[in-house]
Design an enzyme around this catalytic site. Structure first.
Site, PDB file in Angstrom:
ATOM      1  N   GLY A  13       0.876  -1.047   0.011  1.00  0.00           N
ATOM      2  CA  GLY A  13       0.126  -0.021   0.002  1.00  0.00           C
ATOM      3  C   GLY A  13       0.757   1.312   0.298  1.00  0.00           C
ATOM      4  O   GLY A  13       0.213   2.177   0.171  1.00  0.00           O
ATOM      5  N   LYS A  14       2.148   1.117  -0.060  1.00  0.00           N
ATOM      6  CA  LYS A  14       3.172   2.207  -0.033  1.00  0.00           C
ATOM      7  C   LYS A  14       2.805   3.216  -1.163  1.00  0.00           C
ATOM      8  O   LYS A  14       2.789   4.435  -1.094  1.00  0.00           O
ATOM      9  CB  LYS A  14       4.534   1.804  -0.142  1.00  0.00           C
ATOM     10  CG  LYS A  14       4.965   1.101  -0.938  1.00  0.00           C
ATOM     11  CD  LYS A  14       6.339   0.603  -0.867  1.00  0.00           C
ATOM     12  CE  LYS A  14       6.783  -0.400  -2.317  1.00  0.00           C
ATOM     13  NZ  LYS A  14       5.963  -1.517  -2.451  1.00  0.00           N
ATOM     14  N   ALA A  33       8.222   7.695 -13.142  1.00  0.00           N
ATOM     15  CA  ALA A  33       8.030   6.330 -13.004  1.00  0.00           C
ATOM     16  C   ALA A  33       9.097   5.508 -13.680  1.00  0.00           C
ATOM     17  O   ALA A  33       9.723   6.012 -14.812  1.00  0.00           O
ATOM     18  CB  ALA A  33       6.770   5.812 -13.684  1.00  0.00           C
ATOM     19  N   HIS A  49      -1.337   1.380 -11.655  1.00  0.00           N
ATOM     20  CA  HIS A  49      -0.740   2.821 -11.334  1.00  0.00           C
ATOM     21  C   HIS A  49      -1.222   3.836 -12.122  1.00  0.00           C
ATOM     22  O   HIS A  49      -1.897   4.909 -11.324  1.00  0.00           O
ATOM     23  CB  HIS A  49       0.613   2.922 -11.261  1.00  0.00           C
ATOM     24  CG  HIS A  49       1.483   2.279  -9.978  1.00  0.00           C
ATOM     25  ND1 HIS A  49       1.907   2.675  -8.993  1.00  0.00           N
ATOM     26  CD2 HIS A  49       1.718   0.700 -10.046  1.00  0.00           C
ATOM     27  CE1 HIS A  49       2.559   1.880  -8.263  1.00  0.00           C
ATOM     28  NE2 HIS A  49       2.173   0.618  -8.850  1.00  0.00           N
TER      29      HIS A  49
END
Length: 178
Positions: A13-14, A33, A49
Site C-alpha cells: 500500500g506504499k 516512473a 498505477h
C-alpha cells in the site's frame, strides 16, 4: 525542500499512501516512473498505477535515468518518485553476471543515488520517494537477486538517512518512522 521516504513490501500500500500525500499538496505534481513493460503482468501493474493517478498529474518515464532528467522537477510543486526499487532493478539487469561480485558495480549505483540526493537538496519542491523494503525477506537464491538486495538495502539507507520524514507501510497500515 522536503524529502519524504516511504518504504514497505510489495503490495503493502506504499504507492497508494504516496499518491495520497502528493494529492494533499496544492499545486502541480510530477509522477516519476521507472517501471518497464517486460510482460503482461508488468503491463497490468503499470496500468493499475496509471488508472489511480489523477489525469492532471504530469508523468516522466525514463526507466534508467535518475539524475539526467532532474531539471524537469523545477517545473512542479510536488515530485512523486515511484519507485526507486524499479530503477535499481533496471540498473542491475544491465550489469553482466560476471561483474556482480565486483564492488565497482555497486558503487556506480550508490554514486548515482548520492548525486541525485545532492541535487534534490537544492530544489524547493516536496519530493516523495517510494522504495521496496528488502530487509524483511529471505536471502535470494541467485547472484543477481542477492546483488539486487544488497544494493537496494543500501539505497534505502542512503535515502532514509537524508529524508525529512519517513514512513513504513505494512499491510496497508502506515507507521511514521521519522
Amino acid at each position: 525542500m522536503t524529502l519524504t521516504y516511504i518504504t514497505g513490501g510489495i503490495r503493502s500500500g506504499k504507492s497508494e499512501f504516496a499518491e495520497q500525500l502528493a494529492a494533499l499538496n496544492e499545486g502541480t505534481v510530477l509522477y516519476v516512473a521507472f517501471g518497464i513493460e517486460t510482460d503482461e503482468e508488468m503491463k497490468n501493474r503499470i496500468n493499475n498505477h496509471k488508472e489511480r493517478r489523477p489525469n492532471n498529474w504530469a508523468v516522466l518515464e525514463k526507466p534508467n535515468d535518475l539524475v539526467e532528467y532532474q531539471t524537469v522537477y523545477q517545473e512542479y510543486d510536488v515530485i512523486l518518485v515511484d519507485c526507486i526499487s524499479s530503477w535499481v532493478a533496471n540498473k542491475c539487469m544491465g550489469i553482466p553476471e560476471r561483474e556482480l561480485k565486483e564492488a565497482k558495480s555497486k558503487v556506480y549505483i550508490f554514486n548515482e543515488v548520492e548525486e541525485w540526493l545532492k541535487r534534490i537538496r537544492s530544489v524547493k519542491q516536496h519530493v516523495i520517494v517510494v522504495l521496496n523494503e528488502v530487509g524483511l525477506g529471505g536471502v535470494a537464491l541467485s547472484s543477481l537477486g542477492r546483488f539486487f538486495q544488497d544494493v537496494l538495502g543500501k539505497v534505502n539507507q542512503l535515502i532514509a538517512h537524508e529524508s525529512d520524514e519517513a514512513y513504513a507501510v505494512l499491510s496497508g497500515l502506515t507507521m511514521r518512522l521519522k
